[in-house]
Design an enzyme around this catalytic site. Sequence first.
Site, PDB file in Angstrom:
ATOM      1  N   GLU A   1       0.838  -1.206   0.000  1.00 30.27           N
ATOM      2  CA  GLU A   1       0.000   0.000   0.000  1.00 30.27           C
ATOM      3  C   GLU A   1       0.870   1.251   0.000  1.00 30.27           C
ATOM      4  O   GLU A   1       1.851   1.331   0.750  1.00 30.27           O
ATOM      5  CB  GLU A   1      -0.890  -0.024   1.246  1.00 30.27           C
ATOM      6  CG  GLU A   1      -2.236   0.599   1.028  1.00 30.27           C
ATOM      7  CD  GLU A   1      -3.090  -0.229   0.072  1.00 30.27           C
ATOM      8  OE1 GLU A   1      -3.158   0.138  -1.120  1.00 30.27           O
ATOM      9  OE2 GLU A   1      -3.666  -1.237   0.516  1.00 30.27           O
ATOM     10  N   HIS A   2       0.480   2.191  -0.834  1.00 31.98           N
ATOM     11  CA  HIS A   2       1.248   3.433  -1.012  1.00 31.98           C
ATOM     12  C   HIS A   2       2.682   3.139  -1.461  1.00 31.98           C
ATOM     13  O   HIS A   2       3.616   3.834  -1.079  1.00 31.98           O
ATOM     14  CB  HIS A   2       1.211   4.286   0.268  1.00 31.98           C
ATOM     15  CG  HIS A   2      -0.139   4.899   0.514  1.00 31.98           C
ATOM     16  ND1 HIS A   2      -0.573   6.025  -0.143  1.00 31.98           N
ATOM     17  CD2 HIS A   2      -1.165   4.510   1.308  1.00 31.98           C
ATOM     18  CE1 HIS A   2      -1.803   6.317   0.242  1.00 31.98           C
ATOM     19  NE2 HIS A   2      -2.192   5.411   1.117  1.00 31.98           N
ATOM     20  N   THR A   3       2.816   2.093  -2.241  1.00 28.91           N
ATOM     21  CA  THR A   3       4.120   1.764  -2.824  1.00 28.91           C
ATOM     22  C   THR A   3       4.121   2.043  -4.325  1.00 28.91           C
ATOM     23  O   THR A   3       5.181   2.122  -4.927  1.00 28.91           O
ATOM     24  CB  THR A   3       4.448   0.265  -2.626  1.00 28.91           C
ATOM     25  OG1 THR A   3       3.294  -0.492  -3.016  1.00 28.91           O
ATOM     26  CG2 THR A   3       4.780  -0.054  -1.182  1.00 28.91           C
ATOM     27  N   ASP A   4       2.929   2.172  -4.931  1.00 27.46           N
ATOM     28  CA  ASP A   4       2.897   2.205  -6.404  1.00 27.46           C
ATOM     29  C   ASP A   4       3.439   3.497  -6.995  1.00 27.46           C
ATOM     30  O   ASP A   4       3.885   3.516  -8.138  1.00 27.46           O
ATOM     31  CB  ASP A   4       1.496   1.860  -6.963  1.00 27.46           C
ATOM     32  CG  ASP A   4       0.428   2.875  -6.646  1.00 27.46           C
ATOM     33  OD1 ASP A   4       0.630   3.726  -5.744  1.00 27.46           O
ATOM     34  OD2 ASP A   4      -0.640   2.824  -7.296  1.00 27.46           O
TER      35      ASP A   4
ATOM     36  N   LEU B   1     -12.687   0.709  -2.819  1.00 28.56           N
ATOM     37  CA  LEU B   1     -12.544  -0.453  -3.712  1.00 28.56           C
ATOM     38  C   LEU B   1     -12.468   0.019  -5.162  1.00 28.56           C
ATOM     39  O   LEU B   1     -12.770  -0.722  -6.091  1.00 28.56           O
ATOM     40  CB  LEU B   1     -13.707  -1.433  -3.514  1.00 28.56           C
ATOM     41  CG  LEU B   1     -13.839  -2.032  -2.096  1.00 28.56           C
ATOM     42  CD1 LEU B   1     -15.050  -2.950  -2.018  1.00 28.56           C
ATOM     43  CD2 LEU B   1     -12.581  -2.794  -1.702  1.00 28.56           C
TER      44      LEU B   1
ATOM     45  N   ASP C   1      -4.599   0.808  -9.212  1.00 25.33           N
ATOM     46  CA  ASP C   1      -6.035   0.531  -9.315  1.00 25.33           C
ATOM     47  C   ASP C   1      -6.444   0.226 -10.749  1.00 25.33           C
ATOM     48  O   ASP C   1      -7.107  -0.768 -11.034  1.00 25.33           O
ATOM     49  CB  ASP C   1      -6.854   1.732  -8.807  1.00 25.33           C
ATOM     50  CG  ASP C   1      -6.516   2.067  -7.379  1.00 25.33           C
ATOM     51  OD1 ASP C   1      -5.838   1.256  -6.725  1.00 25.33           O
ATOM     52  OD2 ASP C   1      -6.925   3.148  -6.922  1.00 25.33           O
TER      53      ASP C   1
ATOM     54  N   SER D   1     -26.154   7.956 -14.386  1.00 26.94           N
ATOM     55  CA  SER D   1     -25.746   6.915 -13.453  1.00 26.94           C
ATOM     56  C   SER D   1     -26.940   6.491 -12.612  1.00 26.94           C
ATOM     57  O   SER D   1     -27.578   7.327 -11.960  1.00 26.94           O
ATOM     58  CB  SER D   1     -24.635   7.413 -12.530  1.00 26.94           C
ATOM     59  OG  SER D   1     -24.479   6.477 -11.470  1.00 26.94           O
TER      60      SER D   1
ATOM     61  N   GLY E   1     -17.222   5.247  -2.623  1.00 29.26           N
ATOM     62  CA  GLY E   1     -16.301   5.848  -1.659  1.00 29.26           C
ATOM     63  C   GLY E   1     -15.707   4.840  -0.689  1.00 29.26           C
ATOM     64  O   GLY E   1     -15.162   5.188   0.349  1.00 29.26           O
ATOM     65  N   SER E   2     -15.806   3.547  -1.021  1.00 27.70           N
ATOM     66  CA  SER E   2     -15.378   2.512  -0.076  1.00 27.70           C
ATOM     67  C   SER E   2     -13.886   2.238  -0.157  1.00 27.70           C
ATOM     68  O   SER E   2     -13.342   1.531   0.666  1.00 27.70           O
ATOM     69  CB  SER E   2     -16.117   1.212  -0.376  1.00 27.70           C
ATOM     70  OG  SER E   2     -15.772   0.769  -1.676  1.00 27.70           O
TER      71      SER E   2
HETATM   72  C1  GLA Z   1      -5.166   4.744  -4.179  1.00 24.49           C
HETATM   73  C2  GLA Z   1      -4.419   5.067  -5.460  1.00 24.49           C
HETATM   74  C3  GLA Z   1      -3.413   3.963  -5.806  1.00 24.49           C
HETATM   75  C4  GLA Z   1      -2.533   3.626  -4.605  1.00 24.49           C
HETATM   76  C5  GLA Z   1      -3.368   3.420  -3.348  1.00 24.49           C
HETATM   77  C6  GLA Z   1      -2.519   3.251  -2.113  1.00 24.49           C
HETATM   78  O1  GLA Z   1      -5.995   3.631  -4.351  1.00 24.49           O
HETATM   79  O2  GLA Z   1      -5.315   5.230  -6.536  1.00 24.49           O
HETATM   80  O3  GLA Z   1      -2.644   4.347  -6.920  1.00 24.49           O
HETATM   81  O4  GLA Z   1      -1.558   4.611  -4.404  1.00 24.49           O
HETATM   82  O5  GLA Z   1      -4.258   4.499  -3.117  1.00 24.49           O
HETATM   83  O6  GLA Z   1      -1.789   2.085  -2.180  1.00 24.49           O
END
Ligand code: GLA
Length: 387
Positions: free
Chosen positions: A33-36, A127, A174, A67, A124-125
Amino acid sequence: MKQQLLEKFAAVFGDAEGAKVYFAPGRVNLIGEHTDYNGGHVFPCALTIGTYGVARRRADDALHLYSANFEQLGVVKSSLKELIFSKEADWTNYPKGVIWAFGQKGMPVTGGMDLLLWGNIPNGSGLSSSASVEVLTGFILRDLYGFEVSNQELALIGQYSENHYNGVNCGIMDQFAIAMGKADCAIFLDTATMEYAYAPIRLEAMKLVISCSNKKRGLGDSKYNERRTECETALERLQKVTGIRTLGDLDEDTFEKVKDVIGDKTLIARARHAVYENRRTLRAVEALRANDIATFGRLMNESHISLRDDYEVTGRELDTLVEEAWKIDGVIGSRMTGAGFGGCTVSIVKEEAVDVFCQQVGAAYRRAVGYDADFYVVQIGGGPTQL
Ligand code: GLA
């Protein structure tokens, strides 16, 4: 489902002549997480829930967008000449952003479109309902206008639109997880090289449970961009004493030796998360390949602690969900997933413990936070498709 969607389309647009039905999934990240955006690794998977779209070309250049999740907004009308972000355009900024991005990439969209969306990802979840809409739009444009783009390029175009049209500096995870999803597999992606491999997820007698905090979050108004800038500053300072290109190039030992050059406690903590989380992801995937789910779960827990203490993107809601989950027998691992600041958590739970999990975590959450969390047992699904 297809029939219902076509009927709804006909009810909104008069008829469903020539309309086609499409689907793109949501995603959950298992670890990384928060590595991309730090040149690290991620390990997400696509879900069987996502966004459905019904679309057809128009003879003029109008964009009629509807929508079923925001029915109160009715048909939002604009045109190919109005591809500029605006707050009032609300959710339509996502499909419009992708249409704009195709143009930027040398593939101008030359005709208008009627488009109806309906999604079953909790909004807003965390996902990735927005990335799902972006990849879906790209997939639809490719089909309706005959563009030659790969799914991987659709992911990049989606990210480009999110970055440059919607103003969120997100990484590639994502859109990539959604565009490249494969049933029953997570995707091990190196964001520095874009090399990837599918890893089968065989959760025998276990389930993937999503706990949704119902604390709404929009990336734009969150501290997401701030975290990214903090990492960039830390990287610049580290580059004075190392030859690294990204934080993902560092291992833990080297980081510990050089970290003081960053010169700021908070920035050191942010960089420490990026470095350790990347290494954790490598170890987690290794553990999974060796069928060592216990280690995988432990690394998920460590990931949460790092996101809570070093990266500070969890908050009371996500911490309550995770810390209550950890107390339950039969929970293999539990952590926040996605950007954080609200959104949801992902837990691997033994089948026989799922009911107790939902009850106990649910009750404790209500006591601590004052409103309900929602729980979903999810399945890993494939990428975008035409129905
Ligand atoms: C969001 C961003 C992703 C990623 C995550 C954290 O989902 O869209 O690119 O940085 O946060 O891992």
